[in-house]
Design an enzyme around this catalytic site. Structure first.
Site, PDB file in Angstrom:
ATOM      1  N   ASP A  18      -0.074  33.372 -24.265  1.00 31.68           N
ATOM      2  CA  ASP A  18       1.351  33.414 -23.962  1.00 31.68           C
ATOM      3  C   ASP A  18       2.167  33.999 -25.112  1.00 31.68           C
ATOM      4  O   ASP A  18       3.283  33.559 -25.388  1.00 31.68           O
ATOM      5  CB  ASP A  18       1.875  32.009 -23.600  1.00 31.68           C
ATOM      6  N   GLU A  19       1.619  34.998 -25.761  1.00 31.56           N
ATOM      7  CA  GLU A  19       2.311  35.625 -26.890  1.00 31.56           C
ATOM      8  C   GLU A  19       3.309  36.680 -26.424  1.00 31.56           C
ATOM      9  O   GLU A  19       4.071  37.209 -27.238  1.00 31.56           O
ATOM     10  CB  GLU A  19       1.308  36.297 -27.851  1.00 31.56           C
ATOM     11  N   LYS A  21       2.201  39.375 -24.111  1.00 34.08           N
ATOM     12  CA  LYS A  21       1.409  40.606 -24.060  1.00 34.08           C
ATOM     13  C   LYS A  21       1.926  41.572 -23.001  1.00 34.08           C
ATOM     14  O   LYS A  21       1.750  42.772 -23.096  1.00 34.08           O
ATOM     15  CB  LYS A  21      -0.055  40.283 -23.718  1.00 34.08           C
ATOM     16  N   ASN A  43      -6.956  31.520 -14.254  1.00 35.88           N
ATOM     17  CA  ASN A  43      -6.266  30.737 -15.300  1.00 35.88           C
ATOM     18  C   ASN A  43      -5.274  31.567 -16.104  1.00 35.88           C
ATOM     19  O   ASN A  43      -4.381  31.033 -16.743  1.00 35.88           O
ATOM     20  CB  ASN A  43      -7.286  30.089 -16.256  1.00 35.88           C
ATOM     21  N   HIS A  46       0.311  36.386 -15.405  1.00 34.44           N
ATOM     22  CA  HIS A  46       1.514  37.017 -15.910  1.00 34.44           C
ATOM     23  C   HIS A  46       2.418  37.391 -14.745  1.00 34.44           C
ATOM     24  O   HIS A  46       1.953  37.710 -13.664  1.00 34.44           O
ATOM     25  CB  HIS A  46       1.227  38.203 -16.829  1.00 34.44           C
ATOM     26  N   ARG A 147     -27.151  30.896 -14.208  1.00 31.98           N
ATOM     27  CA  ARG A 147     -27.787  31.738 -13.180  1.00 31.98           C
ATOM     28  C   ARG A 147     -27.663  31.176 -11.770  1.00 31.98           C
ATOM     29  O   ARG A 147     -28.546  31.277 -10.945  1.00 31.98           O
ATOM     30  CB  ARG A 147     -29.242  32.031 -13.556  1.00 31.98           C
ATOM     31  N   THR A 304       2.906  29.915 -16.976  1.00 31.33           N
ATOM     32  CA  THR A 304       3.043  30.768 -15.783  1.00 31.33           C
ATOM     33  C   THR A 304       2.120  30.284 -14.673  1.00 31.33           C
ATOM     34  O   THR A 304       2.471  30.330 -13.503  1.00 31.33           O
ATOM     35  CB  THR A 304       2.616  32.229 -16.113  1.00 31.33           C
ATOM     36  N   ARG A 308       3.244  23.942 -16.804  1.00 34.83           N
ATOM     37  CA  ARG A 308       3.258  22.879 -17.824  1.00 34.83           C
ATOM     38  C   ARG A 308       4.132  23.290 -19.011  1.00 34.83           C
ATOM     39  O   ARG A 308       4.124  24.457 -19.408  1.00 34.83           O
ATOM     40  CB  ARG A 308       1.842  22.624 -18.358  1.00 34.83           C
ATOM     41  N   PRO A 309       4.841  22.307 -19.615  1.00 34.17           N
ATOM     42  CA  PRO A 309       5.594  22.646 -20.831  1.00 34.17           C
ATOM     43  C   PRO A 309       4.618  23.062 -21.925  1.00 34.17           C
ATOM     44  O   PRO A 309       3.582  22.423 -22.098  1.00 34.17           O
ATOM     45  CB  PRO A 309       6.307  21.345 -21.215  1.00 34.17           C
TER      46      PRO A 309
HETATM   47  P1  IMP Z   1      -9.264  26.815 -18.765  1.00 35.59           P
HETATM   48  O1  IMP Z   1      -9.248  28.235 -19.223  1.00 35.59           O
HETATM   49  O2  IMP Z   1      -8.484  26.607 -17.490  1.00 35.59           O
HETATM   50  O3  IMP Z   1     -10.628  26.245 -18.700  1.00 35.59           O
HETATM   51  O4  IMP Z   1      -8.483  25.944 -19.861  1.00 35.59           O
HETATM   52  C1  IMP Z   1      -8.991  25.781 -21.177  1.00 35.59           C
HETATM   53  C2  IMP Z   1      -7.844  25.743 -22.179  1.00 35.59           C
HETATM   54  O5  IMP Z   1      -7.281  27.053 -22.304  1.00 35.59           O
HETATM   55  C3  IMP Z   1      -6.685  24.831 -21.801  1.00 35.59           C
HETATM   56  O6  IMP Z   1      -6.140  24.281 -22.976  1.00 35.59           O
HETATM   57  C4  IMP Z   1      -5.679  25.781 -21.165  1.00 35.59           C
HETATM   58  O7  IMP Z   1      -4.362  25.304 -21.249  1.00 35.59           O
HETATM   59  C5  IMP Z   1      -5.880  27.002 -22.028  1.00 35.59           C
HETATM   60  N1  IMP Z   1      -5.534  28.263 -21.364  1.00 35.59           N
HETATM   61  C6  IMP Z   1      -6.263  28.942 -20.459  1.00 35.59           C
HETATM   62  N2  IMP Z   1      -5.649  30.065 -20.107  1.00 35.59           N
HETATM   63  C7  IMP Z   1      -4.515  30.132 -20.815  1.00 35.59           C
HETATM   64  C8  IMP Z   1      -3.470  31.101 -20.907  1.00 35.59           C
HETATM   65  O8  IMP Z   1      -3.482  32.163 -20.280  1.00 35.59           O
HETATM   66  N3  IMP Z   1      -2.428  30.776 -21.757  1.00 35.59           N
HETATM   67  C9  IMP Z   1      -2.432  29.646 -22.500  1.00 35.59           C
HETATM   68  N4  IMP Z   1      -3.391  28.735 -22.450  1.00 35.59           N
HETATM   69  C10 IMP Z   1      -4.438  28.972 -21.620  1.00 35.59           C
END
Ligand code: IMP
Length: 438
Positions: A18-19, A21, A43, A46, A147, A304, A308-309
């Protein structure tokens, strides 16, 4: 395509995601021929706002809004079939041309059962929860390594996909639900319509990425990889185990794109002028008081994908340097410093106290980092002049200039752009090296 030699650009988040990009990717995508998404899955999210509306994309590369570009989902992606269909249908229904979208036959598909497994594993972790996005990412990558994965190539043979699903779910059901009623999501029949629909919609988008790449390299194309997440969430170099399950570094992104031995011409780090983290895991510079709440509110720091905050932290020079060490960035972009206007005594961490001594080492595990206290620079920064939308270095308050100079020195990477707002034109191109400025 004007180049004879192929060109490779990579944009990667240099913190915990979330920088910001999106803007850099959007600007570069306009000049690229092929845009890759090579890691993560549903996960990563954007939001793209343009003349055609607002689009929430998780899987589709951002170049999709340019009808003359090719977009490809690489080997390293775990592609939620339901979400992929939703995105393509949404784009098509709003008049976006999707013929330029391709999916590597070696990308892995994820389904609702991966999301269930994600939720179950989080539940069983108890107080050690990772705080995942719940999108089935970890279980998708586990299946790949174990696998048991189902690859996108099977979208061209839906009957085979159904029978592989049946096998895979048979094993999982035995593991998760011995002598119990098996939930619908763990029965292959549950996916019959989805698989048929996916095969119809996406089957002809599946390609061999090595042949695809070979052709693009031969043509001298400009390739852009948009990294998902942030490098401190990298499965190897991040704060393990509080990480995501993919490789988020520049070398990892190249590998996951199926590209052969080549060096990125531009590997662009995106650093936010402060930090955020979503989910659990250490962030030594976390701001737990009102200032954190204020920054979260002003900067609208909410996830996004999950809403979550986001946790807010001061810029961490130790983590920033670790990011450079892992990635070998050629340049950086520093985003969102404009939202710090009016915040008093902005801090920058330059080292950690690890319980015994001051150190600039970034520990290899979350547990060790958890014990580190930040050591802040002995001065804070404050400015009150709003510089949102600024386009020249000279437009910045002197104190903000000093702040950016310090960030540049700590990262070890040369900033070439400072973002000053969400619009395309909101930013400062830097023609000199901030690291060499007093
Ligand atoms: P997962 O990728 O859903 O398995 O989550 C693993 C960790 O990575 C958790 O702390 C998520 O909040 C974090 N995370 C995954 N994708 C992002 C992203 O795009 N932005 C910020 N945090 C992320």
């Amino acid at each position: 395509m004007s180049h004879e030699k192929p060109t490779l650009w990579i944009v990667a988040g240099a913190q915990w995601g979330d920088e910001g990009k999106g803007k850099a990717v959007d600007i570069l995508a306009e000049q690229a021929d092929v845009i890759y998404k090579t890691n993560g899955g549903k996960n990563a999210g954007h939001t793209v706002q343009n003349d055609c509306g607002t689009f929430a994309l998780h899987l589709t590369p951002s170049g999709i809004f340019y009808p003359d570009k090719l977009n490809i989902v690489g080997n390293g992606v775990v592609y939620s079939l339901a979400e992929g269909i939703r995105e393509v249908e949404d784009l098509q229904s709003r008049g976006i041309f999707t013929d330029g979208l391709f999916i590597s036959s070696r990308a892995h598909l994820t389904f609702a059962f991966h999301e269930k497994e994600d939720a179950l594993q989080e539940q069983f972790r108890g107080s050690g929860k990772i705080g995942t996005t719940g999108t089935g990412n970890g279980p998708g990558y586990s299946d790949k390594a174990n696998r048991l994965g189902l690859r996108a190539e099977m979208l061209q043979k839906p009957d085979d996909l159904m029978s592989e699903l049946n096998k895979s779910l048979g094993i999982k059901s035995k593991l998760y639900f011995p002598n119990q009623i098996i939930p619908d999501e763990f029965r292959a029949e549950y996916y019959e319509e989805l698989v048929k629909h996916g095969a119809r919609m996406l089957g002809d988008k599946v390609v061999d990425i090595y042949e695809f790449n070979e052709e693009q390299l031969r043509k001298g194309a400009t390739l852009l990889i948009e990294g998902s997440h942030g490098t401190l969430l990298d499965i190897d170099g991040g704060t393990y185990p509080m990480v995501t399950s993919s490789s988020c570094t520049v070398p990892g992104l190249i590998s996951a794109a199926g590209l052969p031995n080549m060096r990125a011409d531009r590997a662009i780090a995106i650093y936010k002028a402060y930090q955020t983290r979503v989910g659990a895991g250490p962030m030594p510079t976390e701001i737990l008081d009102e200032i954190g709440n204020k920054i979260r509110k002003v900067a609208n720091e909410f996830g996004t994908t999950t809403g979550r905050p986001r946790r807010i932290g001061w810029f961490d020079g130790v983590a920033a340097k670790h990011a450079q060490r892992m990635n070998g960035f050629t340049e950086s972009v520093i985003t969102r410093g404009d939202v710090l206007t009016g915040i008093r005594d902005i801090k920058i961490a330059t080292a950690y106290f690890d319980g015994r001594e001051a150190t600039t080492k970034f520990p290899s595990s979350a547990a060790t980092l958890e014990c580190c206290q930040p050591i802040y620079q002995d001065r804070g920064y404050s400015w009150t002049e709003d510089f949102r939308g600024a386009t020249a270095w000279g437009d910045l308050p002197q104190e903000a200039q000093q702040y950016y100079i310090m960030l540049a020195k700590l990262t070890g990477v040369r900033p070439t752009y400072i973002g000053t707002g969400p619009k395309r034109g909101d930013g400062i191109n830097l023609s000199f090296d901030l690291r060499e400025t007093a």
